[in-house]
Design a protein around this motif. Structure first.
Motif, PDB file in Angstrom:
ATOM      1  N   ILE A  21       0.839  -1.201   0.000  1.00 56.79           N
ATOM      2  CA  ILE A  21       0.000   0.000   0.000  1.00 56.79           C
ATOM      3  C   ILE A  21       0.873   1.251   0.000  1.00 56.79           C
ATOM      4  O   ILE A  21       1.765   1.398   0.834  1.00 56.79           O
ATOM      5  CB  ILE A  21      -0.937   0.020   1.227  1.00 56.79           C
ATOM      6  CG1 ILE A  21      -1.870  -1.198   1.212  1.00 56.79           C
ATOM      7  CG2 ILE A  21      -1.727   1.307   1.290  1.00 56.79           C
ATOM      8  CD1 ILE A  21      -2.756  -1.315   2.434  1.00 56.79           C
ATOM      9  N   ASP A  22       0.595   2.139  -0.949  1.00 56.18           N
ATOM     10  CA  ASP A  22       1.231   3.453  -1.006  1.00 56.18           C
ATOM     11  C   ASP A  22       0.159   4.476  -0.671  1.00 56.18           C
ATOM     12  O   ASP A  22      -0.762   4.704  -1.460  1.00 56.18           O
ATOM     13  CB  ASP A  22       1.806   3.717  -2.404  1.00 56.18           C
ATOM     14  CG  ASP A  22       2.416   5.098  -2.508  1.00 56.18           C
ATOM     15  OD1 ASP A  22       3.243   5.456  -1.644  1.00 56.18           O
ATOM     16  OD2 ASP A  22       2.063   5.838  -3.457  1.00 56.18           O
ATOM     17  N   ALA A 144       3.262   1.442  -5.159  1.00 54.43           N
ATOM     18  CA  ALA A 144       2.926   0.319  -4.279  1.00 54.43           C
ATOM     19  C   ALA A 144       3.692  -0.935  -4.700  1.00 54.43           C
ATOM     20  O   ALA A 144       4.151  -1.716  -3.856  1.00 54.43           O
ATOM     21  CB  ALA A 144       1.421   0.064  -4.278  1.00 54.43           C
TER      22      ALA A 144
END
Length: 179
Positions: A21-22, A144
């Motif tokens: 997750i970014d 991500a």
């Protein structure tokens, strides 16, 4: 203040997919690994709806749905540190999303160093011929992927080193053959 990311391979949950997750202030890039946790692939960009002070929004619900759909065993959230290793302004957003996902999923949620992940992702998109305008739609996913792939590579190296150390200690403790 120095912010320390987690170390890949420590308290590893074993085989299974990982989610990368970014976290951004507008969008959240999501990547997923293969079942062998060797390769990260872009999955989707989720519109950010959860505010730092407030209830979980549709973005958290979507991430939880992805976790369930892909049977994820570990979540890796990018820790936006600057080049000196201290926290950037976005660090509070990443930690908040990580906390919410951990609380709701009960999975291990790791914080991974994401320095330069967006820069690397932009360079990769540019090198593959994606225009800057078209790249805006997938840059968060690409970041991500960079975060998750770096974690997977670190995990793989840690597991290989752990296995080698274990084999060495087994060989050192084995009795010598008598002649």
């Amino acid at each position: 203040m120095k912010i320390t990311p987690d170390t890949p391979g420590v308290d590893d949950p074993g085989a299974g997919r990982r989610l990368g997750i970014d976290v951004g202030t507008v969008r959240i890039g999501v990547a997923v690994s293969d079942r062998d946790a060797r390769m990260a692939m872009p999955l989707e960009t989720v519109a950010r709806s959860t505010k730092r002070r407030g209830p979980d929004g549709q973005d958290i619900k979507r991430i939880l749905d992805i976790i369930e759909e892909y049977q994820v065993v570990e979540v890796v959230v990018g820790l936006p540190r600057n080049l000196k290793g201290t926290g950037s302004r976005s660090i509070a957003h990443a930690k908040d999303i990580a906390f919410r996902v951990r609380r709701r999923s009960k999975l291990p949620v790791r914080m991974a160093d994401e320095r330069l992940s967006t820069v690397v992702a932009q360079q990769a998109l540019h090198a593959s011929g994606v225009s800057e305008k078209a790249g805006r739609k997938v840059i968060d996913q690409a970041a991500a992927v960079e975060i998750l792939q770096s974690w997977l590579d670190g995990r793989s190296n840690a597991l290989v080193a752990e296995t080698s150390n274990s084999l060495e200690s087994d060989n050192n403790s084995a009795p010598a053959d008598e002649e």
